[in-house]
Write an enzyme that holds these catalytic residues in place. Structure first.
Site, mmCIF file in Angstrom:
data_model
loop_
_atom_site.group_PDB
_atom_site.id
_atom_site.type_symbol
_atom_site.label_atom_id
_atom_site.label_comp_id
_atom_site.label_asym_id
_atom_site.label_seq_id
_atom_site.Cartn_x
_atom_site.Cartn_y
_atom_site.Cartn_z
ATOM 1 C CG ASN A 53 8.849 -0.501 3.574
ATOM 2 O OD1 ASN A 53 7.964 -0.988 4.268
ATOM 3 N ND2 ASN A 53 8.747 -0.381 2.248
ATOM 4 C CG HIS B 164 4.339 0.385 -5.356
ATOM 5 N ND1 HIS B 164 3.269 0.951 -4.690
ATOM 6 C CD2 HIS B 164 5.165 -0.098 -4.386
ATOM 7 C CE1 HIS B 164 3.431 0.807 -3.389
ATOM 8 N NE2 HIS B 164 4.577 0.177 -3.168
ATOM 9 C CG ASP C 191 0.389 2.499 -5.283
ATOM 10 O OD1 ASP C 191 1.453 2.570 -5.918
ATOM 11 O OD2 ASP C 191 0.286 1.944 -4.182
ATOM 12 C CB SER D 101 3.832 -1.202 -0.285
ATOM 13 O OG SER D 101 4.388 0.074 -0.219
#
Length: 411
Positions: free
Chosen positions: A184, A82, A47, A254
């Site tokens: 998304n 994130h 990530d 996510s």
């Protein structure tokens, strides 16, 4: 009770925000916790890096930064956390009287940074991050102290790349379970890495248990898990604009993916099974939502941790029949291509040899083939891989003739 029976209730996390973590009851995580709340293995989070949030620090292990090319995989964007949010879904510490609880209260979370401060990552960085997490050769020139058994990939792009797909295949062949966000965009086209066959793709559900409108769909979707919506998100560890550690509600696929990654790790810790066995178990025990049967929005259904744990523990531990043959295969690593095969049985005391093995790296697997499908890990079949303290990869060095002699020790 009126009848006088004893009632035993599993202790729930004592974090003050646990009551607002609707996502965990939705996947029946408290039922799974009745058997285990920890996983003594590594889950890698590929990530943007991870901050040293107090609710995560006890579970963090060293990783690598493929953006800065150093050993400090910390998220460098003060407004972007994130990776920290994703990691906390998997492994925020539980029963520490602080904040939230992860799917696992104790687990080794490995940060592998593939995205820069703006959230952009190249295919080169992503592929090498996946390879590093799995303990495979990569551009860093190094490897983790312990390879990840589960790799979380909370990102999605609409174009596949050969390098990323190869990295996913190699990591899967090395024994890792890969879990990715569906994306998304609310579209029906394929998004990657979730659409690679070697990866589990996870759609997002809202608090009511339905698949969200923003979640991508298609025949490549495997499962659904809590992702939340605006105003009713998944609670995670975060960082504010001043760099202060906070708790924040977020939404997106996510945050659906790490729910599946955490449950996969829990199952592996309860019983060390082949990746395909765990993946199939997750699909088989998912709760059907939406259209009856498997559908393109929810895949096989909503993740059900409680049902998965129960089903795993109820599976009979396979044993060898008397005089049953065991097939042994030496495969090239990391490609998985077959190299040599042998067969042994109780009559020969389960010993076997491969003569004059060519230099290279291999994995050695053994099992039965009771349904004669050419696969050694079907239902009721015995399956295992050779390993030692250095892992599962067996290296044959150039030079003199090398013969490999082994004895199988059935449990």
């Amino acid at each position: 009770t009126e009848a006088g029976e004893d009632i035993w209730v599993k202790e729930l996390p004592d974090g003050p925000l646990f009551g607002g973590q609707w996502a965990l009851p939705q996947i029946r995580m408290p039922a799974a916790w009745e058997d285990k709340t920890t996983a003594d293995l590594v889950v890698a989070v590929v990530d943007s890096g991870i901050r040293a949030h107090p609710d995560l620090v006890p579970n963090l292990v060293p990783g690598y930064d493929f953006q800065q090319r150093d050993d400090d995989p910390t998220d460098t964007n003060p407004n972007f956390s994130h990776g920290t949010q994703v990691a906390s879904v998997v492994g925020a510490a539980g029963n520490n009287a602080t904040g939230v609880a992860g799917v696992l209260w104790q687990v080794r979370v490995m940060p592998v940074r593939a995205f820069d401060a703006a959230g952009f990552g190249t295919s080169f960085a992503i592929a090498n991050a996946i390879r590093y997490a799995a303990g495979l050769p990569n551009s860093s020139g190094g490897e983790p102290a312990e390879a990840a058994r589960v790799i979380n990939l909370s990102f999605a792009a609409n174009e596949p790349t050969a390098s990323e797909e190869a990295a996913c295949v190699d990591a899967r062949n090395a024994g890792a379970i890969l879990v990715a966000a569906a994306g998304n965009q609310g579209r029906t086209q394929s998004y990657y890495p979730g659409a690679y066959p070697s990866v589990l793709a996870v759609a997002a559900t809202d608090r009511a248990g339905g698949v969200t409108d923003y979640s991508n769909a298609g025949p490549w979707i495997d499962l659904a898990a809590p992702g939340g919506t605006f105003g009713d998100g998944v609670r995670t560890c975060g960082v504010d604009r001043n760099g202060q550690f906070i708790y924040v509600a977020v939404n997106g696929t996510s945050f659906a993916a790490p729910h599946v990654a955490g449950v996969a790790a829990l199952l592996l810790c309860l019983r060390d099974e082949a990746p395909e066995t765990i993946e199939q178990l997750l699909r088989e025990t998912a709760r059907d939502i939406g259209a009856p049967g498997r559908d393109d929005r929810a895949g096989f259904g909503l993740l059900d941790a409680g049902a998965a744990v129960t089903a795993l523990l109820e599976r009979p531990v396979p044993v060898l029949f008397r005089f049953e043959e065991v097939y042994v295969r030496l495969r090239h690593w990391p490609s998985g291509a077959p190299a040599l095969e042998a067969a042994t049985s109780e009559i020969t005391t389960f010993d076997f040899s491969f003569l004059d093995v060519a230099p290279g790296e291999y994995v050695l697997e053994a099992g039965t083939d009771r349904n004669f499908d050419g696969v050694l890990d079907g239902p009721g079949e015995v399956y295992g891989r050779w390993s030692d303290e250095n892992g599962e990869v067996l290296t044959v060095v150039p030079g003199a003739r090398t013969d490999l002699d082994f004895v199988i020790a059935p449990k």
